[in-house]
Scaffold this motif. Sequence first.
Motif, PDB file in Angstrom:
ATOM      1  N   GLY A   1     -23.454  -5.049  91.368  1.00 22.74           N
ATOM      2  CA  GLY A   1     -23.942  -3.939  90.557  1.00 22.74           C
ATOM      3  C   GLY A   1     -24.725  -4.501  89.381  1.00 22.74           C
ATOM      4  O   GLY A   1     -25.942  -4.376  89.281  1.00 22.74           O
ATOM      5  N   SER A   2     -23.990  -5.174  88.494  1.00 29.91           N
ATOM      6  CA  SER A   2     -24.588  -5.795  87.311  1.00 29.91           C
ATOM      7  C   SER A   2     -23.748  -7.031  86.988  1.00 29.91           C
ATOM      8  O   SER A   2     -22.507  -6.948  86.958  1.00 29.91           O
ATOM      9  N   THR A   3     -24.396  -8.145  86.743  1.00 32.52           N
ATOM     10  CA  THR A   3     -23.624  -9.363  86.397  1.00 32.52           C
ATOM     11  C   THR A   3     -22.897  -9.146  85.069  1.00 32.52           C
ATOM     12  O   THR A   3     -21.798  -9.673  84.869  1.00 32.52           O
ATOM     13  N   ASN A   4     -23.493  -8.365  84.152  1.00 29.53           N
ATOM     14  CA  ASN A   4     -22.800  -8.087  82.879  1.00 29.53           C
ATOM     15  C   ASN A   4     -21.512  -7.306  83.125  1.00 29.53           C
ATOM     16  O   ASN A   4     -20.476  -7.599  82.541  1.00 29.53           O
ATOM     17  N   GLU A   5     -21.625  -6.309  83.999  1.00 30.80           N
ATOM     18  CA  GLU A   5     -20.454  -5.457  84.286  1.00 30.80           C
ATOM     19  C   GLU A   5     -19.342  -6.302  84.922  1.00 30.80           C
ATOM     20  O   GLU A   5     -18.182  -6.228  84.514  1.00 30.80           O
TER      21      GLU A   5
ATOM     22  N   GLU B   1     -29.395 -10.432  93.543  1.00 31.27           N
ATOM     23  CA  GLU B   1     -29.894  -9.058  93.361  1.00 31.27           C
ATOM     24  C   GLU B   1     -28.871  -8.255  92.571  1.00 31.27           C
ATOM     25  O   GLU B   1     -27.668  -8.468  92.743  1.00 31.27           O
ATOM     26  N   GLN B   2     -29.349  -7.397  91.683  1.00 32.97           N
ATOM     27  CA  GLN B   2     -28.462  -6.430  91.020  1.00 32.97           C
ATOM     28  C   GLN B   2     -28.933  -5.037  91.412  1.00 32.97           C
ATOM     29  O   GLN B   2     -30.131  -4.741  91.321  1.00 32.97           O
ATOM     30  N   VAL B   3     -27.979  -4.189  91.808  1.00 31.94           N
ATOM     31  CA  VAL B   3     -28.394  -2.840  92.185  1.00 31.94           C
ATOM     32  C   VAL B   3     -28.249  -1.844  91.029  1.00 31.94           C
ATOM     33  O   VAL B   3     -28.762  -0.740  91.092  1.00 31.94           O
TER      34      VAL B   3
ATOM     35  N   ARG C   1     -32.757   0.821  82.868  1.00 28.71           N
ATOM     36  CA  ARG C   1     -32.400   0.002  84.031  1.00 28.71           C
ATOM     37  C   ARG C   1     -33.209  -1.277  83.983  1.00 28.71           C
ATOM     38  O   ARG C   1     -34.290  -1.328  83.385  1.00 28.71           O
ATOM     39  N   TRP C   2     -32.647  -2.331  84.580  1.00 30.54           N
ATOM     40  CA  TRP C   2     -33.349  -3.611  84.641  1.00 30.54           C
ATOM     41  C   TRP C   2     -33.594  -3.911  86.114  1.00 30.54           C
ATOM     42  O   TRP C   2     -32.657  -4.100  86.879  1.00 30.54           O
ATOM     43  N   ASP C   3     -34.836  -3.920  86.478  1.00 29.16           N
ATOM     44  CA  ASP C   3     -35.219  -4.131  87.870  1.00 29.16           C
ATOM     45  C   ASP C   3     -34.885  -5.581  88.271  1.00 29.16           C
ATOM     46  O   ASP C   3     -35.397  -6.517  87.656  1.00 29.16           O
TER      47      ASP C   3
ATOM     48  N   GLY D   1     -28.753  -3.154  87.626  1.00 27.66           N
ATOM     49  CA  GLY D   1     -29.086  -4.045  86.506  1.00 27.66           C
ATOM     50  C   GLY D   1     -29.272  -3.230  85.229  1.00 27.66           C
ATOM     51  O   GLY D   1     -29.933  -2.195  85.241  1.00 27.66           O
ATOM     52  N   ARG D   2     -28.658  -3.687  84.151  1.00 25.58           N
ATOM     53  CA  ARG D   2     -28.673  -2.913  82.907  1.00 25.58           C
ATOM     54  C   ARG D   2     -29.615  -3.535  81.879  1.00 25.58           C
ATOM     55  O   ARG D   2     -29.607  -4.750  81.681  1.00 25.58           O
ATOM     56  N   GLY D   3     -30.399  -2.701  81.232  1.00 24.95           N
ATOM     57  CA  GLY D   3     -31.246  -3.160  80.137  1.00 24.95           C
ATOM     58  C   GLY D   3     -30.762  -2.596  78.814  1.00 24.95           C
ATOM     59  O   GLY D   3     -29.740  -1.888  78.763  1.00 24.95           O
ATOM     60  N   ARG D   4     -31.479  -2.894  77.753  1.00 18.87           N
ATOM     61  CA  ARG D   4     -31.138  -2.338  76.441  1.00 18.87           C
ATOM     62  C   ARG D   4     -31.288  -0.833  76.474  1.00 18.87           C
ATOM     63  O   ARG D   4     -32.068  -0.286  77.242  1.00 18.87           O
ATOM     64  N   LYS D   5     -30.535  -0.171  75.578  1.00 23.42           N
ATOM     65  CA  LYS D   5     -30.624   1.280  75.401  1.00 23.42           C
ATOM     66  C   LYS D   5     -30.441   2.046  76.712  1.00 23.42           C
ATOM     67  O   LYS D   5     -31.209   2.972  77.008  1.00 23.42           O
TER      68      LYS D   5
ATOM     69  N   LYS E   1     -46.957 -10.507  77.673  1.00 17.81           N
ATOM     70  CA  LYS E   1     -46.199  -9.687  78.629  1.00 17.81           C
ATOM     71  C   LYS E   1     -44.763 -10.195  78.731  1.00 17.81           C
ATOM     72  O   LYS E   1     -44.526 -11.405  78.640  1.00 17.81           O
ATOM     73  N   LYS E   2     -43.843  -9.278  78.997  1.00 20.96           N
ATOM     74  CA  LYS E   2     -42.422  -9.638  79.006  1.00 20.96           C
ATOM     75  C   LYS E   2     -42.023 -10.285  80.333  1.00 20.96           C
ATOM     76  O   LYS E   2     -42.307  -9.752  81.397  1.00 20.96           O
ATOM     77  N   PHE E   3     -41.348 -11.435  80.244  1.00 18.43           N
ATOM     78  CA  PHE E   3     -40.812 -12.039  81.475  1.00 18.43           C
ATOM     79  C   PHE E   3     -39.297 -12.194  81.400  1.00 18.43           C
ATOM     80  O   PHE E   3     -38.667 -12.532  82.410  1.00 18.43           O
ATOM     81  N   CYS E   4     -38.712 -11.961  80.232  1.00 24.08           N
ATOM     82  CA  CYS E   4     -37.262 -12.152  80.089  1.00 24.08           C
ATOM     83  C   CYS E   4     -36.691 -11.130  79.120  1.00 24.08           C
ATOM     84  O   CYS E   4     -37.285 -10.867  78.068  1.00 24.08           O
ATOM     85  N   GLY E   5     -35.542 -10.564  79.490  1.00 24.01           N
ATOM     86  CA  GLY E   5     -34.818  -9.648  78.609  1.00 24.01           C
ATOM     87  C   GLY E   5     -33.381 -10.121  78.453  1.00 24.01           C
ATOM     88  O   GLY E   5     -32.828 -10.776  79.348  1.00 24.01           O
ATOM     89  N   ILE E   6     -32.800  -9.784  77.316  1.00 20.95           N
ATOM     90  CA  ILE E   6     -31.448 -10.264  76.992  1.00 20.95           C
ATOM     91  C   ILE E   6     -30.603  -9.070  76.564  1.00 20.95           C
ATOM     92  O   ILE E   6     -31.040  -8.256  75.742  1.00 20.95           O
TER      93      ILE E   6
ATOM     94  N   TRP F   1     -30.836 -13.618  87.392  1.00 19.36           N
ATOM     95  CA  TRP F   1     -30.075 -12.506  86.798  1.00 19.36           C
ATOM     96  C   TRP F   1     -28.669 -13.045  86.575  1.00 19.36           C
ATOM     97  O   TRP F   1     -27.930 -13.246  87.538  1.00 19.36           O
ATOM     98  N   PHE F   2     -28.315 -13.324  85.329  1.00 22.22           N
ATOM     99  CA  PHE F   2     -27.014 -13.960  85.116  1.00 22.22           C
ATOM    100  C   PHE F   2     -26.383 -13.562  83.785  1.00 22.22           C
ATOM    101  O   PHE F   2     -27.066 -13.089  82.873  1.00 22.22           O
ATOM    102  N   SER F   3     -25.056 -13.785  83.709  1.00 20.27           N
ATOM    103  CA  SER F   3     -24.293 -13.481  82.493  1.00 20.27           C
ATOM    104  C   SER F   3     -23.333 -14.619  82.213  1.00 20.27           C
ATOM    105  O   SER F   3     -22.810 -15.246  83.142  1.00 20.27           O
TER     106      SER F   3
ATOM    107  N   GLY G   1     -26.026 -11.459  78.745  1.00 24.62           N
ATOM    108  CA  GLY G   1     -26.741 -11.226  80.009  1.00 24.62           C
ATOM    109  C   GLY G   1     -28.218 -11.560  79.846  1.00 24.62           C
ATOM    110  O   GLY G   1     -28.852 -11.130  78.873  1.00 24.62           O
ATOM    111  N   ILE G   2     -28.735 -12.309  80.805  1.00 28.17           N
ATOM    112  CA  ILE G   2     -30.135 -12.747  80.718  1.00 28.17           C
ATOM    113  C   ILE G   2     -30.823 -12.459  82.057  1.00 28.17           C
ATOM    114  O   ILE G   2     -30.298 -12.789  83.119  1.00 28.17           O
ATOM    115  N   GLY G   3     -31.983 -11.832  81.959  1.00 26.66           N
ATOM    116  CA  GLY G   3     -32.778 -11.572  83.164  1.00 26.66           C
ATOM    117  C   GLY G   3     -34.140 -12.235  83.016  1.00 26.66           C
ATOM    118  O   GLY G   3     -34.842 -11.991  82.023  1.00 26.66           O
TER     119      GLY G   3
HETATM  120  C1  BTN Z   1     -33.617  -5.693  78.276  1.00 21.15           C
HETATM  121  O1  BTN Z   1     -34.636  -6.300  77.966  1.00 21.15           O
HETATM  122  O2  BTN Z   1     -33.565  -4.462  78.296  1.00 21.15           O
HETATM  123  C2  BTN Z   1     -32.389  -6.505  78.626  1.00 21.15           C
HETATM  124  C3  BTN Z   1     -32.342  -6.850  80.092  1.00 21.15           C
HETATM  125  C4  BTN Z   1     -31.143  -7.705  80.480  1.00 21.15           C
HETATM  126  C5  BTN Z   1     -31.056  -7.926  81.959  1.00 21.15           C
HETATM  127  C6  BTN Z   1     -29.972  -8.876  82.356  1.00 21.15           C
HETATM  128  S1  BTN Z   1     -30.067  -9.360  84.051  1.00 21.15           S
HETATM  129  C7  BTN Z   1     -28.495 -10.082  83.963  1.00 21.15           C
HETATM  130  C8  BTN Z   1     -27.624  -9.195  83.103  1.00 21.15           C
HETATM  131  N1  BTN Z   1     -26.991  -8.156  83.890  1.00 21.15           N
HETATM  132  C9  BTN Z   1     -27.434  -6.947  83.581  1.00 21.15           C
HETATM  133  O3  BTN Z   1     -27.074  -5.893  84.134  1.00 21.15           O
HETATM  134  N2  BTN Z   1     -28.354  -7.018  82.604  1.00 21.15           N
HETATM  135  C10 BTN Z   1     -28.540  -8.388  82.166  1.00 21.15           C
END
Ligand code: BTN
Length: 267
Positions: free
Chosen positions: A35-39, A59-61, A70-72, A63-67, A130-135, A80-82, A152-154
């Motif tokens: 589902g999500s590595t963070n979860e 793969e995360q089905v 969703r994180w593709d 994946g969570r982003g800020r606010k 352009k964004k290549f990484c989110g935290i 995709w790791f935590s 969590g880092i994507g």
């Molecule tokens: C953002 O920029 O909104 C933050 C994105 C964070 C994505 C990573 S991918 C690994 C970890 N698991 C998640 O569900 N989210 C973070």
Amino acid sequence: MKDKAGFDLLSENKLKSVIKTELFGKKIFSFWSVGSTNEFAYNRAIQGEPEGTLVIAEEQVRGRGRKSRRWDSPFNKGLWFSLILRPNMAGSLVGLIPFLAGVAVAEGVENFTALKPQVKWPNDLLLNGKKFCGILSEVDFRDGQLRFIILGIGINVHHKPHEFPEEFRDRATSLRAESNLRIDRSELLAEILLQLEKNYRIMQQQGFEPIISEWKRRCPHLGKTVTILQDDERLEGIFEDINEQGCLMLRTSDGEVKKIITGDLLF
Ligand code: BTN
């Protein structure tokens, strides 16, 4: 290791053979799909999993982003790791952990590819704007005490530009799109973990000052006029500084300096 189709699979054996850190990645949970590595990491941390435990997925089905965005996280395209962190630090400083992670990912990517990532407040990494990484860090407090942080880092690695969802295409990029390199994700991860552990030690010994100063060196927006989007409100001003808790200090046209705790930076 590559499978028949030439994918650089993130197998636990390969990861164990390349990871050189003492703490981060000593214990690994690796998945084809999660589902999500963070979860997952959060649930394991509640059960007492130790500091440094790494959760990673092809793969995360969900994946969570800020606010709550969703994180593709498509199969085989990224990292995709935590990590579970249990730092002995004041709860008021937890907001600085993503800055530490941003600096470490930038350093790891730079060492591995020679690309020069920049940072965008609060915690995005950019190449050519352009964004290549989110935290995404998620924190657990119990009785006022910090118990753990899930970091969590994507990182978009193998995507070709047309492979991003259309809505993100003009704002998202990948290491492959920017460098044309065929990157081995396990080896890149090993280098990033090394930089994460190095910066974590620096933070434990010297506090966050050296990390924030490196973050500022990589921030192209510092000193410039920026717009901050907070819900429906837009604030404009000069990005003067980052304070000791990671807030953006914004000088507005009336000369007032506003402390921005959360928001999206437009530039
Ligand atoms: C953002 O920029 O909104 C933050 C994105 C964070 C994505 C990573 S991918 C690994 C970890 N698991 C998640 O569900 N989210 C973070």
